[in-house]
Design an enzyme around this catalytic site. Structure first.
Site, mmCIF file in Angstrom:
data_model
loop_
_atom_site.group_PDB
_atom_site.id
_atom_site.type_symbol
_atom_site.label_atom_id
_atom_site.label_comp_id
_atom_site.label_asym_id
_atom_site.label_seq_id
_atom_site.Cartn_x
_atom_site.Cartn_y
_atom_site.Cartn_z
ATOM 1 N N GLN A 45 -3.223 4.872 -8.562
ATOM 2 C CA GLN A 45 -3.911 5.605 -7.506
ATOM 3 C C GLN A 45 -3.637 7.104 -7.539
ATOM 4 O O GLN A 45 -4.362 7.871 -6.919
ATOM 5 C CB GLN A 45 -3.504 5.036 -6.141
ATOM 6 C CG GLN A 45 -3.931 3.595 -5.991
ATOM 7 C CD GLN A 45 -3.576 3.017 -4.635
ATOM 8 O OE1 GLN A 45 -2.494 2.471 -4.468
ATOM 9 N NE2 GLN A 45 -4.466 3.139 -3.676
ATOM 10 N N ASN A 189 3.721 -6.010 -5.681
ATOM 11 C CA ASN A 189 3.260 -5.563 -4.365
ATOM 12 C C ASN A 189 2.339 -6.587 -3.684
ATOM 13 O O ASN A 189 1.447 -7.124 -4.321
ATOM 14 C CB ASN A 189 2.501 -4.239 -4.520
ATOM 15 C CG ASN A 189 2.439 -3.477 -3.233
ATOM 16 O OD1 ASN A 189 3.420 -3.406 -2.489
ATOM 17 N ND2 ASN A 189 1.290 -2.924 -2.930
ATOM 18 N N GLU A 190 2.573 -6.799 -2.417
ATOM 19 C CA GLU A 190 1.763 -7.662 -1.546
ATOM 20 C C GLU A 190 1.091 -8.852 -2.244
ATOM 21 O O GLU A 190 -0.136 -8.966 -2.243
ATOM 22 C CB GLU A 190 0.721 -6.848 -0.756
ATOM 23 C CG GLU A 190 -0.171 -5.918 -1.578
ATOM 24 C CD GLU A 190 -1.049 -5.020 -0.700
ATOM 25 O OE1 GLU A 190 -0.698 -4.766 0.458
ATOM 26 O OE2 GLU A 190 -2.090 -4.569 -1.210
ATOM 27 N N TYR A 334 -1.031 -2.311 8.733
ATOM 28 C CA TYR A 334 -2.003 -1.345 9.236
ATOM 29 C C TYR A 334 -2.605 -1.769 10.560
ATOM 30 O O TYR A 334 -2.832 -0.952 11.426
ATOM 31 C CB TYR A 334 -3.140 -1.157 8.212
ATOM 32 C CG TYR A 334 -2.678 -0.488 6.946
ATOM 33 C CD1 TYR A 334 -2.662 0.898 6.838
ATOM 34 C CD2 TYR A 334 -2.232 -1.237 5.874
ATOM 35 C CE1 TYR A 334 -2.204 1.513 5.684
ATOM 36 C CE2 TYR A 334 -1.774 -0.629 4.712
ATOM 37 C CZ TYR A 334 -1.769 0.749 4.622
ATOM 38 O OH TYR A 334 -1.307 1.352 3.495
ATOM 39 N N GLU A 399 4.435 0.580 3.954
ATOM 40 C CA GLU A 399 3.129 1.230 4.106
ATOM 41 C C GLU A 399 2.699 1.103 5.551
ATOM 42 O O GLU A 399 2.767 0.018 6.134
ATOM 43 C CB GLU A 399 2.047 0.570 3.231
ATOM 44 C CG GLU A 399 2.203 0.813 1.752
ATOM 45 C CD GLU A 399 1.027 0.253 0.935
ATOM 46 O OE1 GLU A 399 -0.087 0.093 1.472
ATOM 47 O OE2 GLU A 399 1.259 -0.046 -0.252
ATOM 48 N N TRP A 442 1.808 5.543 4.411
ATOM 49 C CA TRP A 442 0.832 5.541 3.336
ATOM 50 C C TRP A 442 -0.200 6.554 3.766
ATOM 51 O O TRP A 442 -0.775 6.376 4.842
ATOM 52 C CB TRP A 442 0.190 4.155 3.154
ATOM 53 C CG TRP A 442 -0.773 4.168 2.011
ATOM 54 C CD1 TRP A 442 -2.112 4.438 2.062
ATOM 55 C CD2 TRP A 442 -0.451 3.945 0.639
ATOM 56 N NE1 TRP A 442 -2.641 4.396 0.800
ATOM 57 C CE2 TRP A 442 -1.651 4.095 -0.092
ATOM 58 C CE3 TRP A 442 0.721 3.647 -0.057
ATOM 59 C CZ2 TRP A 442 -1.694 3.938 -1.484
ATOM 60 C CZ3 TRP A 442 0.663 3.496 -1.421
ATOM 61 C CH2 TRP A 442 -0.532 3.639 -2.126
#
Ligand SMILES: *[C@@H]1O[C@H](CO)[C@@H](O)[C@H](O)[C@H]1NC(C)=O
Ligand SMILES: *[C@@H]1O[C@H](CO)[C@@H](O)[C@H](O)[C@H]1NC(C)=O
Ligand SMILES: *[C@@H]1O[C@H](CO)[C@@H](O)[C@H](O)[C@H]1NC(C)=O
Ligand SMILES: *[C@@H]1O[C@H](CO)[C@@H](O)[C@H](O)[C@H]1NC(C)=O
Length: 508
Positions: A45, A189-190, A334, A399, A442
């Site tokens: 990213q 990750n996740e 989030y 995040e 994040w």
């Protein structure tokens, strides 16, 4: 990654709950002094230089080049590969105590296995050294959606058990080369989102799914079985890497290895008993999928019951390896969703991962863009749930952040309010006994986002994508975070945000 991916999944009625918190004031000093504050990115990213110095494509490169991300790719991204010194300076300007980034496997070991690429090694050594010379703690993830394409082509990547060995060898290289300076590692990750998004819905790389499930006409895959198989192999790969670290490195290097999970805060849609049970089921399928094996050595009962023989079983030896294979849990959070019982999901004949969970997601309590509703109790709730259901493990919030359109103002007041409120949620959780050790926003910059490409971002810094030099500009949120880290008292107070806005204007 970071995105409201479920927005694409269900016809959601957006239940906007405006819940700006009551406005207690707090400061950095209210957090333990060794509680760490940072921000993050991930390799594909942010790095760019996708075809430089020996790096080969990952499954994410392939996904982006197939036109899945608004035609955008991470070929150049924010060019952190060349601009890492400048970016570390930006972190130092804010006063960040830590930086979370990931290593590109196919940059370090271009064919997935075999010789280490000296240029890749040099890059990560440079980045780590630059961080340390500014007193910034590196927190490193080993894999963030960017599996080397060669391994995907050769044996199907995560759906093959061969991945366990190759991942362990890759992890060994990272621990050996960087572990003298990197003390916080996370593995894959996740996996809980990766399993569902990549192998059930098929909208994430490597885009595998099967009809009638899946959102794309995938050419390969099996939505009924592969989500379970891929996550099973991730857990085994993770545990094998942790085992290796503990045996070979931990005593010398004094570091920690964890695993990062994606979390929603699930809210029962009604007061009914069915919705309460469905909410627990949703938590078991999302968090329990990964955390039950790590903490208790097996998948949740309800997953085994609903998925039957489609979910692999751990052998005794594997269960032993997986159980306890973490020093901390990374939490990605989030937003919240309302959960409604979906009894039909439990009776259909041909099922996939989603039907096995048998819940309907009704809406979000957080919406992105500018109509923000801020629900700090959601993150507080997740941290409280980890405390109660999983024995209060050490946690890093790895995040948390707010998405805004790329071309929106540098005066990102909604993001400031979001951070102010969510940090208060973390503080509340800490005060109620949560073992949380750090908080990372994040993201540091507006990076190449999984669904949005460069059209929207979460950054503390705006990156001018039109400028050949990709110049970075601090947003109001960067100034806010910096003030907070310098000890300023904050709190979700409209007047204070107004004051921040004025400060911001005087900065620019
Ligand atoms: C999948 O294929 C069907 C039939 O060919 C088509 O109508 C549909 O638009 C395709 N869906 C996607 C997401 O490509
Ligand atoms: C998926 O795998 C299961 C179990 O092997 C099999 O019964 C089913 O037919 C497969 N589905 C597809 C679409 O290949
Ligand atoms: C931002 O971009 C969107 C979509 O490209 C466009 O509709 C909107 O007008 C732009 N807003 C500004 C402030 O430039
Ligand atoms: C605080 O923790 C206790 C015990 O773990 C729990 O029962 C309670 O709900 C928590 N309070 C809040 C506000 O989360």
């Amino acid at each position: 990654m970071s995105n409201p991916w479920f927005l694409k999944l269900v016809g959601i009625s957006l239940a906007l709950v405006v819940e700006i918190c009551s406005g207690d004031k707090y400061s950095r000093n209210d957090f333990p002094s060794d509680f760490v504050f940072g921000s993050g990115t991930s390799a594909y990213q942010v790095e760019g230089a996708a075809n430089e110095d020996g790096r080969t494509p990952s499954i994410w490169d392939t996904f982006a080049h197939a036109g899945n991300v608004h035609g955008a790719t991470g070929d150049v991204a924010c060019d952190q590969y060349h601009k890492y010194k400048e970016d570390v300076q930006l972190m130092a300007d804010i006063g960040l105590e830590a930086y979370r980034f990931s290593i590109s496997w196919s940059r370090l070991i271009p064919n997935g296995r075999g010789p280490v690429n000296p240029k890749g090694l040099q890059y990560y050594n440079n980045l780590i050294n630059e961080l340390l010379s500014h007193g910034i703690q590196p927190h490193v993830a080993l894999s963030n959606y960017d599996l080397p394409q060669t391994l995907e082509d050769e044996y199907g990547g995560w759906i093959s058990r061969e991945i366990v060995k190759d991942f362990s060898v890759y992890a060994d290289v990272c621990f050996r080369e960087f572990g003298d300076r990197v003390k916080y590692w996370s593995t894959v990750n996740e996996p809980n989102v990766f399993g569902q998004g990549s192998y059930d819905f098929g909208f994430l790389p490597p885009q595998r799914c099967s009809p009638p499930f899946g959102m794309f006409n995938c050419t390969r895959g099996n939505s009924s079985t592969e989500p379970y198989i891929a996550v099973h192999h991730i857990l085994l790969a993770h545990a094998s890497a942790v085992n290796l670290y503990r045996k070979k490195y931990q005593e010398k290097q004094n570091g920690y290895v964890g695993l990062c999970i994606y979390s929603f805060w699930y809210i029962p849609y009604t007061d009914s008993k069915e919705d309460a049970i469905a909410t627990q089921r949703a938590n078991d399928f999302l968090l329990g999928w990964v955390l039950d094996p790590l903490v208790y050595g097996d998948y949740p009962q309800i997953m085994k019951k609903n998925a039957g023989s489609r979910i692999p079983a751990f052998t005794k030896a594997e269960a032993k390896l997986v159980k306890g294979s973490f020093d901390f849990i990374g939490v990605i959070h989030y937003s919240s969703i309302y959960v409604k019982d979906n009894p039909n999901g439990l009776v259909v004949q041909q099922r996939d991962y989603t039907a096995d969970a048998a819940v309907t997601f009704i809406g979000l309590s957080i919406m992105t863009e500018f109509k923000v509703s801020i629900t700090p109790w959601a993150l507080e709730g997740v941290l409280g749930y980890l405390k109660q259901a999983y024995g209060n493990p050490p946690v890093f919030v790895y995040e948390n952040g707010l998405r805004t359109p790329h071309n929106s103002s540098l005066e990102d007041t909604p993001r400031v309010k979001y951070m102010e409120a969510y940090l208060e949620g973390v503080l509340n959780a800490l005060r109620n006994g949560s073992n949380t050790r750090g908080y990372f926003t994040w993201s540091l910059l507006d990076v190449f986002e999984l669904f949005d490409g460069y059209d929207a971002g979460y950054g503390l810094y705006y990156v001018d994508m039109e400028d050949p030099n990709l110049k970075r500009y601090p947003k109001l949120s960067a100034h806010w975070y910096s003030d907070f880290l310098k000890g300023k008292t904050v709190g979700s107070d409209p007047e204070r945000v107004g004051e921040l806005n004025q400060n911001y204007i005087s900065y620019s």
